[in-house]
Motif scaffolding. Structure first.
Motif, mmCIF file in Angstrom:
data_model
loop_
_atom_site.group_PDB
_atom_site.id
_atom_site.type_symbol
_atom_site.label_atom_id
_atom_site.label_comp_id
_atom_site.label_asym_id
_atom_site.label_seq_id
_atom_site.Cartn_x
_atom_site.Cartn_y
_atom_site.Cartn_z
ATOM 1 N N GLY A 48 -16.532 8.238 9.467
ATOM 2 C CA GLY A 48 -15.795 7.051 9.043
ATOM 3 C C GLY A 48 -14.404 7.058 9.648
ATOM 4 N N MET A 49 -13.627 6.082 9.291
ATOM 5 C CA MET A 49 -12.261 5.989 9.809
ATOM 6 C C MET A 49 -11.304 6.670 8.831
ATOM 7 S SD MET A 49 -10.300 2.632 11.280
ATOM 8 C CE MET A 49 -10.114 1.825 9.701
ATOM 9 N N SER A 50 -10.426 7.518 9.361
ATOM 10 C CA SER A 50 -9.474 8.243 8.523
ATOM 11 C C SER A 50 -8.262 7.372 8.203
ATOM 12 C CB SER A 50 -9.014 9.517 9.235
ATOM 13 O OG SER A 50 -10.111 10.373 9.484
ATOM 14 N N LEU A 51 -7.634 7.664 7.083
ATOM 15 C CA LEU A 51 -6.450 6.932 6.656
ATOM 16 C C LEU A 51 -5.243 7.860 6.610
ATOM 17 C CD1 LEU A 51 -7.878 4.731 3.754
ATOM 18 C CD2 LEU A 51 -7.472 4.071 6.115
ATOM 19 N N ILE A 52 -4.212 7.490 7.365
ATOM 20 C CA ILE A 52 -2.924 8.185 7.331
ATOM 21 C C ILE A 52 -1.997 7.314 6.481
ATOM 22 C CG2 ILE A 52 -1.026 9.158 8.681
ATOM 23 C CD1 ILE A 52 -2.950 9.012 11.139
ATOM 24 N N CYS A 53 -1.596 7.813 5.335
ATOM 25 C CA CYS A 53 -0.841 7.005 4.370
ATOM 26 C C CYS A 53 0.632 7.406 4.403
ATOM 27 C CB CYS A 53 -1.423 7.189 2.973
ATOM 28 S SG CYS A 53 -3.159 6.718 2.883
ATOM 29 N N TYR A 78 -1.547 9.319 -3.203
ATOM 30 C CA TYR A 78 -2.283 9.299 -1.937
ATOM 31 C C TYR A 78 -3.325 10.416 -1.912
ATOM 32 C CZ TYR A 78 1.201 6.110 0.186
ATOM 33 O OH TYR A 78 2.012 5.051 0.492
ATOM 34 N N GLU A 79 -2.898 11.614 -2.276
ATOM 35 C CA GLU A 79 -3.821 12.753 -2.246
ATOM 36 C C GLU A 79 -4.977 12.542 -3.220
ATOM 37 O OE1 GLU A 79 -3.084 17.177 -1.368
ATOM 38 O OE2 GLU A 79 -2.640 16.973 -3.514
ATOM 39 N N ALA A 80 -4.657 12.077 -4.433
ATOM 40 C CA ALA A 80 -5.688 11.889 -5.459
ATOM 41 C C ALA A 80 -6.702 10.824 -5.059
ATOM 42 C CB ALA A 80 -5.033 11.520 -6.787
ATOM 43 N N ALA A 81 -6.245 9.803 -4.331
ATOM 44 C CA ALA A 81 -7.126 8.697 -3.952
ATOM 45 C C ALA A 81 -7.835 8.934 -2.625
ATOM 46 C CB ALA A 81 -6.338 7.389 -3.899
ATOM 47 N N GLY A 82 -7.618 10.101 -2.019
ATOM 48 C CA GLY A 82 -8.403 10.479 -0.854
ATOM 49 C C GLY A 82 -7.800 10.217 0.507
ATOM 50 N N ALA A 83 -6.468 10.157 0.591
ATOM 51 C CA ALA A 83 -5.839 10.026 1.910
ATOM 52 C C ALA A 83 -6.230 11.212 2.786
ATOM 53 C CB ALA A 83 -4.321 9.964 1.763
ATOM 54 N N ASN A 84 -6.567 10.937 4.033
ATOM 55 C CA ASN A 84 -6.888 12.035 4.943
ATOM 56 C C ASN A 84 -5.641 12.778 5.386
ATOM 57 O OD1 ASN A 84 -8.954 9.621 5.558
ATOM 58 N ND2 ASN A 84 -10.015 11.576 5.749
ATOM 59 N N CYS A 85 -4.554 12.031 5.572
ATOM 60 C CA CYS A 85 -3.273 12.614 5.979
ATOM 61 C C CYS A 85 -2.143 11.813 5.331
ATOM 62 C CB CYS A 85 -3.093 12.576 7.499
ATOM 63 S SG CYS A 85 -4.370 13.425 8.434
ATOM 64 N N ILE A 86 -0.967 12.428 5.250
ATOM 65 C CA ILE A 86 0.223 11.754 4.737
ATOM 66 C C ILE A 86 1.297 11.793 5.811
ATOM 67 C CG2 ILE A 86 2.110 11.872 3.047
ATOM 68 C CD1 ILE A 86 0.071 12.972 1.037
ATOM 69 N N SER A 87 1.877 10.629 6.085
ATOM 70 C CA SER A 87 3.007 10.518 7.005
ATOM 71 C C SER A 87 4.280 10.358 6.179
ATOM 72 C CB SER A 87 2.807 9.304 7.918
ATOM 73 O OG SER A 87 4.001 8.979 8.610
ATOM 74 N N CYS A 88 5.277 11.165 6.487
ATOM 75 C CA CYS A 88 6.531 11.099 5.728
ATOM 76 C C CYS A 88 7.703 10.912 6.680
ATOM 77 C CB CYS A 88 6.719 12.371 4.905
ATOM 78 S SG CYS A 88 8.247 12.408 3.933
ATOM 79 N N LEU A 89 8.455 9.826 6.479
ATOM 80 C CA LEU A 89 9.634 9.555 7.298
ATOM 81 C C LEU A 89 10.756 10.525 6.951
ATOM 82 C CD1 LEU A 89 10.055 7.194 9.398
ATOM 83 C CD2 LEU A 89 8.133 6.832 7.850
ATOM 84 N N THR A 90 11.385 11.082 7.978
ATOM 85 C CA THR A 90 12.572 11.916 7.750
ATOM 86 C C THR A 90 13.819 11.320 8.396
ATOM 87 O OG1 THR A 90 11.971 13.317 9.652
ATOM 88 C CG2 THR A 90 11.261 14.064 7.481
ATOM 89 N N GLU A 91 13.694 10.151 9.033
ATOM 90 C CA GLU A 91 14.850 9.483 9.651
ATOM 91 C C GLU A 91 15.730 8.914 8.527
ATOM 92 O OE1 GLU A 91 17.674 7.208 11.462
ATOM 93 O OE2 GLU A 91 16.253 6.274 10.065
ATOM 94 N N PRO A 92 17.026 9.300 8.473
ATOM 95 C CA PRO A 92 17.837 8.989 7.291
ATOM 96 C C PRO A 92 18.587 7.661 7.287
ATOM 97 C CG PRO A 92 19.021 10.508 8.709
ATOM 98 C CD PRO A 92 17.691 10.274 9.357
ATOM 99 N N MET A 113 0.156 16.847 6.753
ATOM 100 C CA MET A 113 1.333 15.975 6.802
ATOM 101 C C MET A 113 1.897 15.817 8.203
ATOM 102 S SD MET A 113 3.543 16.799 3.345
ATOM 103 C CE MET A 113 4.803 15.594 3.856
ATOM 104 N N LEU A 114 2.228 14.567 8.517
ATOM 105 C CA LEU A 114 2.921 14.204 9.750
ATOM 106 C C LEU A 114 4.402 14.038 9.458
ATOM 107 C CD1 LEU A 114 3.091 12.887 12.688
ATOM 108 C CD2 LEU A 114 2.588 10.720 11.545
ATOM 109 N N ARG A 115 5.241 14.779 10.177
ATOM 110 C CA ARG A 115 6.679 14.518 10.087
ATOM 111 C C ARG A 115 6.980 13.349 11.020
ATOM 112 N NH1 ARG A 115 12.025 17.256 12.715
ATOM 113 N NH2 ARG A 115 13.514 16.535 11.168
ATOM 114 N N LYS A 116 7.259 12.207 10.438
ATOM 115 C CA LYS A 116 7.481 11.011 11.243
ATOM 116 C C LYS A 116 8.973 10.821 11.464
ATOM 117 C CE LYS A 116 5.826 6.354 11.999
ATOM 118 N NZ LYS A 116 5.167 5.165 11.427
ATOM 119 N N ASP A 117 9.382 11.057 12.685
ATOM 120 C CA ASP A 117 10.781 10.899 13.067
ATOM 121 C C ASP A 117 10.801 10.499 14.536
ATOM 122 O OD1 ASP A 117 13.653 11.104 13.163
ATOM 123 O OD2 ASP A 117 13.556 12.605 11.573
#
Length: 260
Positions: A48-53, A78-92, A113-117
Motif C-alpha cells: 500500500g501507500m505509506s503516510l508520512i505525517c 499519529y503513531e496510534a492511528a498508524g502513521a508509517n513515519c513522522i516528519s517534524c519541522l525544526t526550522e524556527p 522520524m524525518l528531521r525536516k529542515d
C-alpha cells in the motif's frame, strides 16, 4: 524569494551552532552512535501507500496553523492511528519548529522520524543523527548534484535515509544522478508557495522504478490520497490537513484506508 531567505537564515543558524559545538566534535559524537538501520526507508517499502505525517506549527504560506500546538499529543495521535513515519519541522523562524520539539517527540514515539529542515551544510546531517532522526530532507532547489551526492554519502555512513525533494524534471534528473533512493515531488512551489496538485502525478514517470516516490503537499481529503496512489506514489507526506483536523486519529485512519 522566500526559499532563499530561509536558506540564508539556515546558514546563519549553522554558523551559530558551530560556535557552540565545533564541526569536528559534532561529527565525532554522531559517528560514535550506532549506525542507523534505515527504518524510514523500510517504512516506505510496505504494502500500500505509506503516510508520512507532519508536525508543524506554522508555515510561510499559511502562517500559524496550530495556535495551541500540543506537539507531543499530535505525534502520539499519529503513531496510534498508524502513521508509517513522522516528519517534524525544526526550522524556527518561518515554521516555528525547534530541535527541542524534535527531541521530545523522538523520546515519546518509536515511529521513524524525518528531521525536516533546510539543509545547507553537512553539519546539519550530523545534527540530525545526534537528535535521533531516521531521515533528513535534501532540497534540490538549494543543492547542486555533486553536493547532494556528497551528502547522501554522509547519510549512508550514518545510516540515515534521505528524502531528496524535487519540483520539476531538471531537479529529478539531478536527484537521480546524485543517487537518491527516495525522491519526493513537492506540489508546492517553494519559490512562491503556490500549489499544483497535479505536479507529482505529472512527474511520476521521470522517477526510476529503483527509487521510492513520495508525493508532497496539497493533500486535503482522502480522495487526494487515492488519486496520488493511482498515480504510482509509494508514499505521501501530509501536514496541514491532519494538523487542522478536529479528530486527528479519525482523519488519519480515513487517509490510511484510502492508501491501501
Amino acid at each position: 524569494m522566500i526559499l532563499d531567505e530561509i536558506a540564508a537564515y539556515a546558514a546563519q543558524r549553522v554558523a551559530h551552532a558551530k560556535e557552540l559545538i565545533s564541526p569536528g566534535e559534532l561529527r565525532e559524537t554522531a559517528l560514535k552512535l550506532p549506525k542507523g538501520d534505515l527504518k524510514f526507508t523500510k517504512a516506505l517499502q510496505t504494502d500500500g501507500m505509506s503516510l508520512i505525517c507532519e508536525v508543524k506549527k506554522a508555515s510561510p504560506s499559511k502562517g500559524i496553523i496550530s495556535e495551541e500546538f500540543p506537539y507531543l499529543a499530535i505525534a502520539e495521535d499519529y503513531e496510534a492511528a498508524g502513521a508509517n513515519c513522522i516528519s517534524c519541522l525544526t526550522e524556527p523562524k518561518w515554521f516555528l519548529g525547534s530541535d527541542d520539539i524534535f527531541r521530545e517527540i523522538r523520546s515519546a514515539v518509536s515511529t521513524p522520524m524525518l528531521r525536516k529542515d533546510f539543509t545547507v551544510d553537512e553539519y546539519q546531517l550530523y545534527e540530525a543523527k545526534v537528535l535521533g532522526a531516521d531521515a533528513v530532507l535534501l532540497i534540490c532547489a538549494l543543492l547542486d548534484t555533486k553536493t547532494i551526492e556528497r551528502y547522501l554519502g554522509i547519510c549512508d555512513t550514518l545510516g540515515l535515509s534521505a528524502l531528496v525533494e524535487t519540483h520539476d524534471e531538471t531537479e529529478i534528473e539531478s536527484a537521480v544522478q546524485a543517487g537518491a533512493k527516495i525522491i519526493g515531488v513537492n506540489n508546492r512551489n517553494l519559490k512562491n508557495f503556490t500549489v499544483d496538485f497535479s505536479n507529482a502525478a505529472r512527474l511520476r514517470e521521470k522517477i526510476p522504478a529503483s527509487a521510492l516516490f513520495v508525493a508532497e503537499s496539497g493533500v486535503t481529503v482522502a480522495a487526494d490520497i487515492a488519486r496520488l496512489k493511482a498515480s504510482g506514489a509509494d508514499a505521501v507526506l501530509v501536514g496541514e490537513a491532519l494538523m487542522k483536523a478536529p479528530e486527528r486519529r479519525a482523519a488519519l485512519r480515513e487517509f490510511r484506508r484510502a492508501a491501501q
